[in-house]
Design an enzyme around this catalytic site. Sequence first.
Site, PDB file in Angstrom:
ATOM      1  N   LYS A   1       0.063   4.195  -0.300  1.00  0.00           N
ATOM      2  CA  LYS A   1      -0.621   5.378   0.260  1.00  0.00           C
ATOM      3  C   LYS A   1      -0.367   6.580  -0.652  1.00  0.00           C
ATOM      4  O   LYS A   1      -0.350   6.410  -1.877  1.00  0.00           O
ATOM      5  CB  LYS A   1      -0.164   5.608   1.711  1.00  0.00           C
ATOM      6  CG  LYS A   1      -0.306   4.331   2.561  1.00  0.00           C
ATOM      7  CD  LYS A   1      -0.098   4.531   4.029  1.00  0.00           C
ATOM      8  CE  LYS A   1      -0.288   3.203   4.756  1.00  0.00           C
ATOM      9  NZ  LYS A   1      -0.198   3.312   6.194  1.00  0.00           N
TER      10      LYS A   1
ATOM     11  N   HIS B   1      -9.817   1.336   5.127  1.00  0.00           N
ATOM     12  CA  HIS B   1      -8.502   1.544   5.750  1.00  0.00           C
ATOM     13  C   HIS B   1      -8.649   2.505   6.926  1.00  0.00           C
ATOM     14  O   HIS B   1      -9.430   3.452   6.879  1.00  0.00           O
ATOM     15  CB  HIS B   1      -7.511   2.107   4.717  1.00  0.00           C
ATOM     16  CG  HIS B   1      -6.101   2.028   5.204  1.00  0.00           C
ATOM     17  ND1 HIS B   1      -5.592   2.928   6.097  1.00  0.00           N
ATOM     18  CD2 HIS B   1      -5.112   1.121   4.964  1.00  0.00           C
ATOM     19  CE1 HIS B   1      -4.329   2.588   6.374  1.00  0.00           C
ATOM     20  NE2 HIS B   1      -4.018   1.497   5.705  1.00  0.00           N
TER      21      HIS B   1
ATOM     22  N   GLU C   1      -5.562  -4.722  10.633  1.00  0.00           N
ATOM     23  CA  GLU C   1      -4.534  -3.711  10.843  1.00  0.00           C
ATOM     24  C   GLU C   1      -4.810  -2.975  12.154  1.00  0.00           C
ATOM     25  O   GLU C   1      -5.604  -2.022  12.178  1.00  0.00           O
ATOM     26  CB  GLU C   1      -4.548  -2.692   9.701  1.00  0.00           C
ATOM     27  CG  GLU C   1      -4.174  -3.265   8.357  1.00  0.00           C
ATOM     28  CD  GLU C   1      -3.581  -2.190   7.447  1.00  0.00           C
ATOM     29  OE1 GLU C   1      -2.423  -2.341   7.055  1.00  0.00           O
ATOM     30  OE2 GLU C   1      -4.258  -1.200   7.154  1.00  0.00           O
TER      31      GLU C   1
ATOM     32  N   GLY D   1       2.334   2.435  10.924  1.00  0.00           N
ATOM     33  CA  GLY D   1       3.297   3.525  10.786  1.00  0.00           C
ATOM     34  C   GLY D   1       4.002   3.890  12.083  1.00  0.00           C
ATOM     35  O   GLY D   1       4.655   4.928  12.164  1.00  0.00           O
TER      36      GLY D   1
ATOM     37  N   ASN E   1       0.873  -1.177   0.000  1.00  0.00           N
ATOM     38  CA  ASN E   1       0.000   0.000   0.000  1.00  0.00           C
ATOM     39  C   ASN E   1       0.910   1.228   0.000  1.00  0.00           C
ATOM     40  O   ASN E   1       1.469   1.588   1.032  1.00  0.00           O
ATOM     41  CB  ASN E   1      -0.911  -0.020   1.236  1.00  0.00           C
ATOM     42  CG  ASN E   1      -1.833   1.193   1.282  1.00  0.00           C
ATOM     43  OD1 ASN E   1      -1.899   1.968   0.326  1.00  0.00           O
ATOM     44  ND2 ASN E   1      -2.538   1.362   2.395  1.00  0.00           N
TER      45      ASN E   1
ATOM     46  N   SER F   1       3.235  -1.955  10.486  1.00  0.00           N
ATOM     47  CA  SER F   1       4.689  -2.021  10.691  1.00  0.00           C
ATOM     48  C   SER F   1       5.306  -3.371  10.306  1.00  0.00           C
ATOM     49  O   SER F   1       6.235  -3.837  10.950  1.00  0.00           O
ATOM     50  CB  SER F   1       5.048  -1.649  12.137  1.00  0.00           C
ATOM     51  OG  SER F   1       4.684  -0.299  12.391  1.00  0.00           O
TER      52      SER F   1
ATOM     53  N   GLU G   1      -6.883   4.848   7.908  1.00  0.00           N
ATOM     54  CA  GLU G   1      -6.631   6.267   7.604  1.00  0.00           C
ATOM     55  C   GLU G   1      -7.862   6.923   6.979  1.00  0.00           C
ATOM     56  O   GLU G   1      -8.117   8.106   7.183  1.00  0.00           O
ATOM     57  CB  GLU G   1      -5.390   6.381   6.688  1.00  0.00           C
ATOM     58  CG  GLU G   1      -4.114   6.096   7.480  1.00  0.00           C
ATOM     59  CD  GLU G   1      -2.974   5.499   6.684  1.00  0.00           C
ATOM     60  OE1 GLU G   1      -3.009   5.529   5.440  1.00  0.00           O
ATOM     61  OE2 GLU G   1      -2.026   4.984   7.319  1.00  0.00           O
TER      62      GLU G   1
END
Length: 253
Positions: free
Chosen positions: A11, A98, A167, A173, A9, A213, A100
């Site tokens: 992003k 996701h 996730e 991250g 991904n 991560s 985010e």
Amino acid sequence: MTKNVFIANWKMNLPSGFEFYLESLSKLTVSSNTTIIIAVPFPYLYQANKIVTHDTTRSDEVMIAAQNIHTKLKGAYTGEVSIDMLKDLDIQYVIIGHSERRQYFYEDNTIIVKKIEQATNKNINVIFCIGETSDERQKNKTFDILTDQLGILKRFENLDRIIIAYEPVWAIGTGVTATSSQAQEVHSFIRRWIMNNFDNNTAETTSIIYGGSVNEENIYDLVKQPDINGGLVGGASLSLQKFTNIINSVVDP
Ligand code: 13P
């Protein structure tokens, strides 16, 4: 048999020399049971798909994904992209839910279910992301949160076009990965949820992958777990070498 799936991904990033990255990946020899998916930003979808599909020496298992779609098919929604537009480009996967998007774009179950409907109605495969925040984990709410997020899948007849990506938000991250036993505990919970709400065969064949991560070191322990079928990789996927090493963590049985 459950497919192993490794997803890069990107992003809102572009690896330097991304054309070379895609060409190299499309020539990679992988286990016949492995699918590799690269989720690229919208403006590069056309070019990326052309690179992986026009290479006659490519493995059939390298696919391009979009990172989002809108809930509607068309209309006055400035800046948005519909599933039909992805179909026009022959894109076969899309990431939905996701964290985010949930966090920064306020996507909730109502929005996410509409997006999954749009994709599956058009026979596009969905990478459906779920996961708890650090606060929720600390309050022992992980399984309640996941049950709520998974609940929207009950609207669908089957999960043939769904890959589930667990996730944990606290691992994205941050450099803090869930331990392989923490991840396995959740993955086995998800598989049992599928068994209870669909059937044994669906539970066995749905790929459940881990994200947060993931790197070249920790992936080995993760994919050794019985219910972890691959990884959804952010930061480390921006390096062709690192992502290739991650994919190579799974060897042919
Ligand atoms: P990182 O691998 O950078 O933690 O990102 C994970 C992720 O969000 C993939 O979708």
